[in-house]
Design a protein around this motif. Structure first.
Motif, PDB file in Angstrom:
ATOM      1  N   GLY A  42       0.779  -1.235   0.000  1.00 57.14           N
ATOM      2  CA  GLY A  42       0.000   0.000   0.000  1.00 57.14           C
ATOM      3  C   GLY A  42       0.806   1.277   0.000  1.00 57.14           C
ATOM      4  N   ALA A  43       2.119   1.188  -0.141  1.00 54.15           N
ATOM      5  CA  ALA A  43       2.966   2.378  -0.034  1.00 54.15           C
ATOM      6  C   ALA A  43       3.354   2.917  -1.397  1.00 54.15           C
ATOM      7  CB  ALA A  43       4.224   2.058   0.767  1.00 54.15           C
ATOM      8  N   GLY A  44       3.672   4.210  -1.405  1.00 50.44           N
ATOM      9  CA  GLY A  44       4.199   4.865  -2.585  1.00 50.44           C
ATOM     10  C   GLY A  44       5.674   5.156  -2.403  1.00 50.44           C
ATOM     11  N   HIS A  45       6.068   6.368  -2.814  1.00 51.93           N
ATOM     12  CA  HIS A  45       7.484   6.733  -2.793  1.00 51.93           C
ATOM     13  C   HIS A  45       7.970   7.165  -1.410  1.00 51.93           C
ATOM     14  CE1 HIS A  45      11.127   7.523  -4.973  1.00 51.93           C
ATOM     15  NE2 HIS A  45      11.172   8.794  -4.616  1.00 51.93           N
ATOM     16  N   TYR A  46       7.042   7.370  -0.485  1.00 51.44           N
ATOM     17  CA  TYR A  46       7.381   7.814   0.864  1.00 51.44           C
ATOM     18  C   TYR A  46       6.753   6.852   1.867  1.00 51.44           C
ATOM     19  CZ  TYR A  46       8.038  11.976  -2.003  1.00 51.44           C
ATOM     20  OH  TYR A  46       8.409  12.850  -2.997  1.00 51.44           O
ATOM     21  N   PRO A  47       7.275   5.646   1.996  1.00 56.40           N
ATOM     22  CA  PRO A  47       6.599   4.606   2.793  1.00 56.40           C
ATOM     23  C   PRO A  47       6.448   4.943   4.266  1.00 56.40           C
ATOM     24  CG  PRO A  47       8.791   3.889   2.112  1.00 56.40           C
ATOM     25  CD  PRO A  47       8.489   5.136   1.345  1.00 56.40           C
ATOM     26  N   TRP A  48       7.294   5.820   4.795  1.00 53.48           N
ATOM     27  CA  TRP A  48       7.160   6.186   6.216  1.00 53.48           C
ATOM     28  C   TRP A  48       5.918   7.034   6.459  1.00 53.48           C
ATOM     29  CZ3 TRP A  48      10.814   8.105   2.886  1.00 53.48           C
ATOM     30  CH2 TRP A  48      10.779   9.481   2.622  1.00 53.48           C
ATOM     31  N   LEU A  49       5.372   7.647   5.417  1.00 55.82           N
ATOM     32  CA  LEU A  49       4.121   8.403   5.544  1.00 55.82           C
ATOM     33  C   LEU A  49       2.907   7.487   5.437  1.00 55.82           C
ATOM     34  CD1 LEU A  49       4.812  11.550   3.313  1.00 55.82           C
ATOM     35  CD2 LEU A  49       4.874  11.417   5.796  1.00 55.82           C
ATOM     36  N   ASP A  50       2.997   6.495   4.562  1.00 50.35           N
ATOM     37  CA  ASP A  50       1.843   5.636   4.292  1.00 50.35           C
ATOM     38  C   ASP A  50       1.539   4.679   5.440  1.00 50.35           C
ATOM     39  OD1 ASP A  50       1.315   6.648   1.641  1.00 50.35           O
ATOM     40  OD2 ASP A  50       3.118   5.603   0.992  1.00 50.35           O
ATOM     41  N   ASP A  51       2.548   4.182   6.095  1.00 45.79           N
ATOM     42  CA  ASP A  51       2.360   3.270   7.232  1.00 45.79           C
ATOM     43  C   ASP A  51       3.596   3.389   8.128  1.00 45.79           C
ATOM     44  OD1 ASP A  51       1.977   1.218   9.047  1.00 45.79           O
ATOM     45  OD2 ASP A  51       1.189  -0.184   7.554  1.00 45.79           O
ATOM     46  N   PRO A  52       3.623   4.417   8.995  1.00 45.00           N
ATOM     47  CA  PRO A  52       4.814   4.650   9.808  1.00 45.00           C
ATOM     48  C   PRO A  52       5.213   3.446  10.654  1.00 45.00           C
ATOM     49  CG  PRO A  52       3.315   6.522   9.939  1.00 45.00           C
ATOM     50  CD  PRO A  52       2.585   5.437   9.227  1.00 45.00           C
ATOM     51  N   ALA A  53       4.237   2.788  11.265  1.00 40.10           N
ATOM     52  CA  ALA A  53       4.559   1.673  12.157  1.00 40.10           C
ATOM     53  C   ALA A  53       5.241   0.534  11.403  1.00 40.10           C
ATOM     54  CB  ALA A  53       3.295   1.168  12.851  1.00 40.10           C
ATOM     55  N   ARG A  54       4.706   0.204  10.245  1.00 35.79           N
ATOM     56  CA  ARG A  54       5.311  -0.875   9.453  1.00 35.79           C
ATOM     57  C   ARG A  54       6.712  -0.469   8.981  1.00 35.79           C
ATOM     58  NH1 ARG A  54       3.481  -5.337   6.248  1.00 35.79           N
ATOM     59  NH2 ARG A  54       1.314  -4.860   6.749  1.00 35.79           N
ATOM     60  N   PHE A  55       6.836   0.768   8.534  1.00 42.14           N
ATOM     61  CA  PHE A  55       8.126   1.247   8.049  1.00 42.14           C
ATOM     62  C   PHE A  55       9.182   1.185   9.152  1.00 42.14           C
ATOM     63  CE2 PHE A  55      11.213   4.676   7.577  1.00 42.14           C
ATOM     64  CZ  PHE A  55      11.733   4.409   6.319  1.00 42.14           C
ATOM     65  N   VAL A  56       8.843   1.712  10.317  1.00 41.86           N
ATOM     66  CA  VAL A  56       9.804   1.745  11.422  1.00 41.86           C
ATOM     67  C   VAL A  56      10.159   0.334  11.867  1.00 41.86           C
ATOM     68  CG1 VAL A  56      10.138   2.420  13.833  1.00 41.86           C
ATOM     69  CG2 VAL A  56       9.191   4.050  12.195  1.00 41.86           C
ATOM     70  N   ALA A  57       9.164  -0.550  11.911  1.00 42.77           N
ATOM     71  CA  ALA A  57       9.452  -1.933  12.303  1.00 42.77           C
ATOM     72  C   ALA A  57      10.433  -2.579  11.326  1.00 42.77           C
ATOM     73  CB  ALA A  57       8.161  -2.732  12.376  1.00 42.77           C
ATOM     74  N   THR A  58      10.245  -2.336  10.044  1.00 43.02           N
ATOM     75  CA  THR A  58      11.144  -2.907   9.034  1.00 43.02           C
ATOM     76  C   THR A  58      12.556  -2.360   9.175  1.00 43.02           C
ATOM     77  OG1 THR A  58       9.312  -3.217   7.467  1.00 43.02           O
ATOM     78  CG2 THR A  58      11.535  -3.174   6.554  1.00 43.02           C
ATOM     79  N   LEU A  59      12.666  -1.025   9.283  1.00 44.21           N
ATOM     80  CA  LEU A  59      13.992  -0.417   9.347  1.00 44.21           C
ATOM     81  C   LEU A  59      14.691  -0.720  10.655  1.00 44.21           C
ATOM     82  CD1 LEU A  59      15.438   1.407   7.191  1.00 44.21           C
ATOM     83  CD2 LEU A  59      13.023   0.934   6.764  1.00 44.21           C
ATOM     84  N   ALA A  60      13.955  -0.615  11.768  1.00 43.68           N
ATOM     85  CA  ALA A  60      14.570  -0.878  13.064  1.00 43.68           C
ATOM     86  C   ALA A  60      14.998  -2.330  13.182  1.00 43.68           C
ATOM     87  CB  ALA A  60      13.593  -0.524  14.201  1.00 43.68           C
ATOM     88  N   GLY A  61      14.193  -3.222  12.632  1.00 43.55           N
ATOM     89  CA  GLY A  61      14.571  -4.628  12.642  1.00 43.55           C
ATOM     90  C   GLY A  61      15.829  -4.889  11.828  1.00 43.55           C
ATOM     91  N   PHE A  62      15.952  -4.207  10.694  1.00 45.69           N
ATOM     92  CA  PHE A  62      17.139  -4.369   9.867  1.00 45.69           C
ATOM     93  C   PHE A  62      18.377  -3.763  10.536  1.00 45.69           C
ATOM     94  CE2 PHE A  62      19.938  -2.232   6.766  1.00 45.69           C
ATOM     95  CZ  PHE A  62      20.515  -3.366   6.179  1.00 45.69           C
ATOM     96  N   LEU A  63      18.236  -2.577  11.105  1.00 44.32           N
ATOM     97  CA  LEU A  63      19.380  -1.905  11.706  1.00 44.32           C
ATOM     98  C   LEU A  63      19.842  -2.599  12.992  1.00 44.32           C
ATOM     99  CD1 LEU A  63      18.169   1.762  11.186  1.00 44.32           C
ATOM    100  CD2 LEU A  63      20.072   0.640   9.985  1.00 44.32           C
TER     101      LEU A  63
END
Length: 245
Positions: A219-240
């Motif tokens: 469901g995201a476009g070019h700015y995924p942290w706007l479209d679903d912040p929780a999912r975005f942060v979970a993905t990035l924080a999990g990777f980092l």
């Protein structure tokens, strides 16, 4: 104690304001940006200067959109200086992956039920055919939801300035060769509906690095942290990963 730094390279005109706090990722990492210089985006040299200034032996690095070109070139030049590399809705220009008009239009057609679609799609067709340049009309395609928040974000991004020419000091062949020596984990995150950085192109880019993880945010476009912040942060924080004590 401050979270560990994450060096973030924005796209567009190089103004990091549009990134905000990356949907709340700043709670997990201290977001650090290269110094913005008028009329040009950040370069690999800017990233290296910042690494040295921070006194870091290795860096966690994030590049968004056109900023991913500088991040990828940096990783190719300095593979041993990169601890982790996250490429969010990345441009694939640095590695020579072209995106066809057919790919963009096919992805755009998936939004046909949206009320703004007819005018936006006509403008996108004209841009891809080289007969038009109404970038304002195609703005809804850059977001997973063309709502009030997306409109505000778009307006602020436009106000930040025009996109300057990219840094093309390294050829795609040289960058690809350098990436083969990169041992650091790399995350490539695409938005499901992103016509700017289609998932198929981002997945192809993932095939160029030894330790790559490719993800598509639904469901995201070019700015995924706007479209679903929780999912975005979970993905990035999990990777980092967790910050070191």
């Amino acid at each position: 104690m401050q979270p560990e730094p994450l060096l973030c390279v924005p796209g567009g005109a190089g103004d990091p304001a549009y990134l905000g706090d990356l949907g709340g990722l700043s709670a997990h990492r201290t977001l650090v940006f290269p110094e913005r210089r008028p009329a040009r985006p950040a370069t690999p040299d800017d990233i290296e200067t910042l690494r040295i200034r921070l006194g870091l032996d290795r860096i966690a690095l994030l590049g968004h959109s056109a900023g991913a070109n500088a991040a990828v070139r940096y990783a190719a030049r300095h593979p041993r200086r990169v601890e982790r590399l996250a490429l969010v809705a990345p441009s694939t220009r640095a590695v020579g992956i072209d995106i066809s008009a057919g790919t963009r239009l096919a992805l755009a057609r998936r939004r046909a039920a949206e009320p703004w679609f007819p005018a936006a799609f006509a403008a996108l067709e004209a841009i891809n055919a080289g007969t038009g340049a109404d970038w304002e009309a195609v703005a809804p395609f850059r977001y997973g939801r063309w709502d009030a928040a997306a409109r505000r974000h778009h307006a602020a991004s436009v106000a930040a300035g025009a996109v300057p020419a990219a840094d093309d000091a390294d050829t795609p062949a040289a960058t690809r060769a350098g990436l083969r020596a990169l041992s650091a984990p790399v995350l490539l995150l695409a938005g499901e509906f992103d016509v700017n950085s289609p998932p198929s192109a981002v997945e192809e880019c993932a095939g160029l690095v030894p330790d790559a993880t490719f993800r598509v945010q639904p469901g995201a476009g070019h700015y995924p942290w706007l479209d679903d912040p929780a999912r975005f942060v979970a993905t990035l924080a999990g990777f980092l990963g967790p910050c070191r004590a």
